[in-house]
Scaffold this motif. Structure first.
Motif, PDB file in Angstrom:
ATOM      1  N   PHE A   1      28.168 -17.302  17.903  1.00 53.63           N
ATOM      2  CA  PHE A   1      26.965 -16.683  17.327  1.00 53.63           C
ATOM      3  C   PHE A   1      27.268 -15.258  16.860  1.00 53.63           C
ATOM      4  N   ARG A   2      28.034 -14.511  17.678  1.00 52.06           N
ATOM      5  CA  ARG A   2      28.376 -13.121  17.302  1.00 52.06           C
ATOM      6  C   ARG A   2      29.190 -13.083  16.010  1.00 52.06           C
ATOM      7  N   ALA A   3      30.061 -14.068  15.851  1.00 51.41           N
ATOM      8  CA  ALA A   3      30.869 -14.130  14.623  1.00 51.41           C
ATOM      9  C   ALA A   3      29.963 -14.402  13.409  1.00 51.41           C
ATOM     10  N   LEU A   4      28.933 -15.220  13.619  1.00 56.79           N
ATOM     11  CA  LEU A   4      28.002 -15.500  12.516  1.00 56.79           C
ATOM     12  C   LEU A   4      27.231 -14.234  12.125  1.00 56.79           C
ATOM     13  N   GLU A   5      26.855 -13.441  13.137  1.00 62.32           N
ATOM     14  CA  GLU A   5      26.145 -12.179  12.846  1.00 62.32           C
ATOM     15  C   GLU A   5      27.039 -11.255  12.015  1.00 62.32           C
ATOM     16  N   THR A   6      28.303 -11.129  12.433  1.00 64.39           N
ATOM     17  CA  THR A   6      29.220 -10.235  11.709  1.00 64.39           C
ATOM     18  C   THR A   6      29.430 -10.724  10.274  1.00 64.39           C
ATOM     19  N   ALA A   7      29.582 -12.033  10.125  1.00 60.52           N
ATOM     20  CA  ALA A   7      29.789 -12.595   8.785  1.00 60.52           C
ATOM     21  C   ALA A   7      28.577 -12.299   7.895  1.00 60.52           C
ATOM     22  N   LEU A   8      27.380 -12.411   8.460  1.00 55.06           N
ATOM     23  CA  LEU A   8      26.174 -12.141   7.668  1.00 55.06           C
ATOM     24  C   LEU A   8      26.113 -10.660   7.273  1.00 55.06           C
ATOM     25  N   LEU A   9      26.459  -9.771   8.210  1.00 55.42           N
ATOM     26  CA  LEU A   9      26.431  -8.334   7.880  1.00 55.42           C
ATOM     27  C   LEU A   9      27.467  -7.989   6.811  1.00 55.42           C
ATOM     28  N   ARG A  10      28.651  -8.589   6.945  1.00 54.03           N
ATOM     29  CA  ARG A  10      29.680  -8.326   5.916  1.00 54.03           C
ATOM     30  C   ARG A  10      29.174  -8.783   4.553  1.00 54.03           C
ATOM     31  N   PHE A  11      28.531  -9.952   4.531  1.00 53.01           N
ATOM     32  CA  PHE A  11      27.991 -10.483   3.276  1.00 53.01           C
ATOM     33  C   PHE A  11      26.961  -9.511   2.695  1.00 53.01           C
ATOM     34  N   LEU A  12      26.053  -9.027   3.560  1.00 52.70           N
ATOM     35  CA  LEU A  12      24.994  -8.127   3.077  1.00 52.70           C
ATOM     36  C   LEU A  12      25.570  -6.824   2.551  1.00 52.70           C
ATOM     37  N   GLU A  13      26.679  -6.366   3.170  1.00 52.42           N
ATOM     38  CA  GLU A  13      27.292  -5.130   2.689  1.00 52.42           C
ATOM     39  C   GLU A  13      27.957  -5.350   1.330  1.00 52.42           C
ATOM     40  N   GLN A  14      28.555  -6.527   1.188  1.00 49.09           N
ATOM     41  CA  GLN A  14      29.252  -6.800  -0.081  1.00 49.09           C
ATOM     42  C   GLN A  14      28.307  -7.230  -1.203  1.00 49.09           C
ATOM     43  N   HIS A  15      27.127  -7.717  -0.830  1.00 49.92           N
ATOM     44  CA  HIS A  15      26.154  -8.196  -1.816  1.00 49.92           C
ATOM     45  C   HIS A  15      24.812  -7.512  -1.573  1.00 49.92           C
ATOM     46  N   PRO A  16      24.665  -6.267  -2.026  1.00 47.48           N
ATOM     47  CA  PRO A  16      23.393  -5.566  -1.806  1.00 47.48           C
ATOM     48  C   PRO A  16      22.228  -6.389  -2.378  1.00 47.48           C
TER      49      PRO A  16
ATOM     50  N   SER B   1       0.824  -1.202   0.000  1.00 46.46           N
ATOM     51  CA  SER B   1       0.000   0.000   0.000  1.00 46.46           C
ATOM     52  C   SER B   1       0.864   1.259   0.000  1.00 46.46           C
ATOM     53  N   HIS B   2       2.145   1.088   0.347  1.00 44.61           N
ATOM     54  CA  HIS B   2       2.963   2.279   0.555  1.00 44.61           C
ATOM     55  C   HIS B   2       4.425   2.032   0.184  1.00 44.61           C
ATOM     56  N   PRO B   3       4.725   1.853  -1.126  1.00 42.99           N
ATOM     57  CA  PRO B   3       6.125   1.619  -1.509  1.00 42.99           C
ATOM     58  C   PRO B   3       6.995   2.822  -1.144  1.00 42.99           C
ATOM     59  N   ILE B   4       8.249   2.565  -0.761  1.00 44.15           N
ATOM     60  CA  ILE B   4       9.167   3.650  -0.400  1.00 44.15           C
ATOM     61  C   ILE B   4      10.393   3.588  -1.308  1.00 44.15           C
ATOM     62  N   GLU B   5      10.823   4.742  -1.792  1.00 45.11           N
ATOM     63  CA  GLU B   5      12.053   4.802  -2.592  1.00 45.11           C
ATOM     64  C   GLU B   5      13.236   4.884  -1.631  1.00 45.11           C
ATOM     65  N   THR B   6      13.993   3.790  -1.500  1.00 41.41           N
ATOM     66  CA  THR B   6      15.106   3.765  -0.545  1.00 41.41           C
ATOM     67  C   THR B   6      16.453   3.780  -1.251  1.00 41.41           C
ATOM     68  N   ASN B   7      16.429   4.018  -2.545  1.00 42.44           N
ATOM     69  CA  ASN B   7      17.674   4.049  -3.302  1.00 42.44           C
ATOM     70  C   ASN B   7      18.441   2.737  -3.154  1.00 42.44           C
ATOM     71  N   GLY B   8      17.709   1.644  -3.131  1.00 40.92           N
ATOM     72  CA  GLY B   8      18.327   0.316  -3.085  1.00 40.92           C
ATOM     73  C   GLY B   8      18.835  -0.096  -1.718  1.00 40.92           C
ATOM     74  N   ARG B   9      18.547   0.711  -0.698  1.00 38.71           N
ATOM     75  CA  ARG B   9      19.105   0.404   0.629  1.00 38.71           C
ATOM     76  C   ARG B   9      18.041  -0.119   1.587  1.00 38.71           C
ATOM     77  N   PRO B  10      18.444  -0.970   2.526  1.00 35.75           N
ATOM     78  CA  PRO B  10      17.464  -1.547   3.441  1.00 35.75           C
ATOM     79  C   PRO B  10      17.028  -0.615   4.562  1.00 35.75           C
ATOM     80  N   ILE B  11      15.897  -0.969   5.174  1.00 40.31           N
ATOM     81  CA  ILE B  11      15.455  -0.380   6.440  1.00 40.31           C
ATOM     82  C   ILE B  11      15.837  -1.399   7.504  1.00 40.31           C
ATOM     83  N   ILE B  12      16.527  -0.948   8.569  1.00 35.86           N
ATOM     84  CA  ILE B  12      17.078  -1.884   9.552  1.00 35.86           C
ATOM     85  C   ILE B  12      16.510  -1.590  10.932  1.00 35.86           C
ATOM     86  N   LEU B  13      15.968  -2.618  11.580  1.00 36.00           N
ATOM     87  CA  LEU B  13      15.374  -2.452  12.909  1.00 36.00           C
ATOM     88  C   LEU B  13      16.305  -3.027  13.956  1.00 36.00           C
TER      89      LEU B  13
END
Ligand code: S3P
Length: 186
Positions: free
Chosen positions: A66-81, A4-16
């Motif tokens: 677990f913390r290392a897995l979180e960091t690895a996932l974030l690095r991946f997301l940064e490198q692969h938008p 109902s409400h698309p947002i133009e985010t310039n290809g970037r995520p919304i992070i909670l």
């Protein structure tokens, strides 16, 4: 899906971000439905990738793993938008590593859903899949975590929403409005 409400985010995520029980996953689902952006739940993705529940990862491999897995996932997301850009629901402790905070701020628009420790307790203490709350005094644990992490959430967030007594539909609207303003100003 018919957003109902698309947002133009310039290809970037919304992070909670925010403590366990603050509504990251619930609000993430609502924002996803409203905007048409897919939901990426970091905890769920890590569980899927490892093939273990978070509680099991903590018990068998430890919190540091677990913390290392979180960091690895974030690095991946940064490198692969991701296309389309997702709404990312994080785990409550993601801000405990400074590198994670830096990646989150570069990656997208970061919103802290700030809920008071007493409201959080009512919502999350029942959840068995929250290893950090399996203590003799979950209320004290939650208060301690809130005080330790509030400065980290504050420093990481582009926007803080105080949502203790705000119903979920309204929180969703506030997140979307804040995101729209943030991306429009870029
Ligand atoms: C954690 C919060 C959990 C999960 C893990 C560690 C934390 O996520 O990542 O149990 O350190 O606060 P939720 O915030 O989604 O419960």
């Amino acid at each position: 899906m018919n957003p109902s409400h698309p947002i133009e985010t310039n290809g970037r995520p919304i992070i909670l971000i925010g403590l366990m029980g603050c509504g990251k996953t619930t609000i993430g689902k609502l924002v996803s439905k409203r905007t048409g952006m897919p939901l990426l739940d970091m905890d769920a993705l890590i569980e899927e990738q490892v093939g273990m529940k978070i509680s099991q990862i903590f018990a068998e491999r430890g919190e540091a793993h677990f913390r290392a897995l979180e960091t690895a996932l974030l690095r991946f997301l940064e490198q692969h938008p991701q296309t389309p850009p997702p709404v990312i629901s994080t785990g409550g402790g993601v801000v405990t590593r400074p590198e994670n905070c830096e990646i989150l701020r570069r990656l997208g628009f970061v919103v802290w859903l700030n809920v008071s420790p007493s409201s959080l307790l009512r919502r999350s203490v029942r959840a068995a899949n929250r290893p950090l709350l399996q203590t003799d005094d979950p209320a004290a644990t939650l208060r301690r975590l809130w005080h330790e992490r509030a400065p980290l959430y504050k420093a990481t967030a582009h926007r803080i929403l105080n949502t203790s007594r705000v119903e979920v539909g309204e929180v969703c609207r506030r997140v979307c409005d804040a995101a729209e303003r943030y991306f429009a100003a870029r």
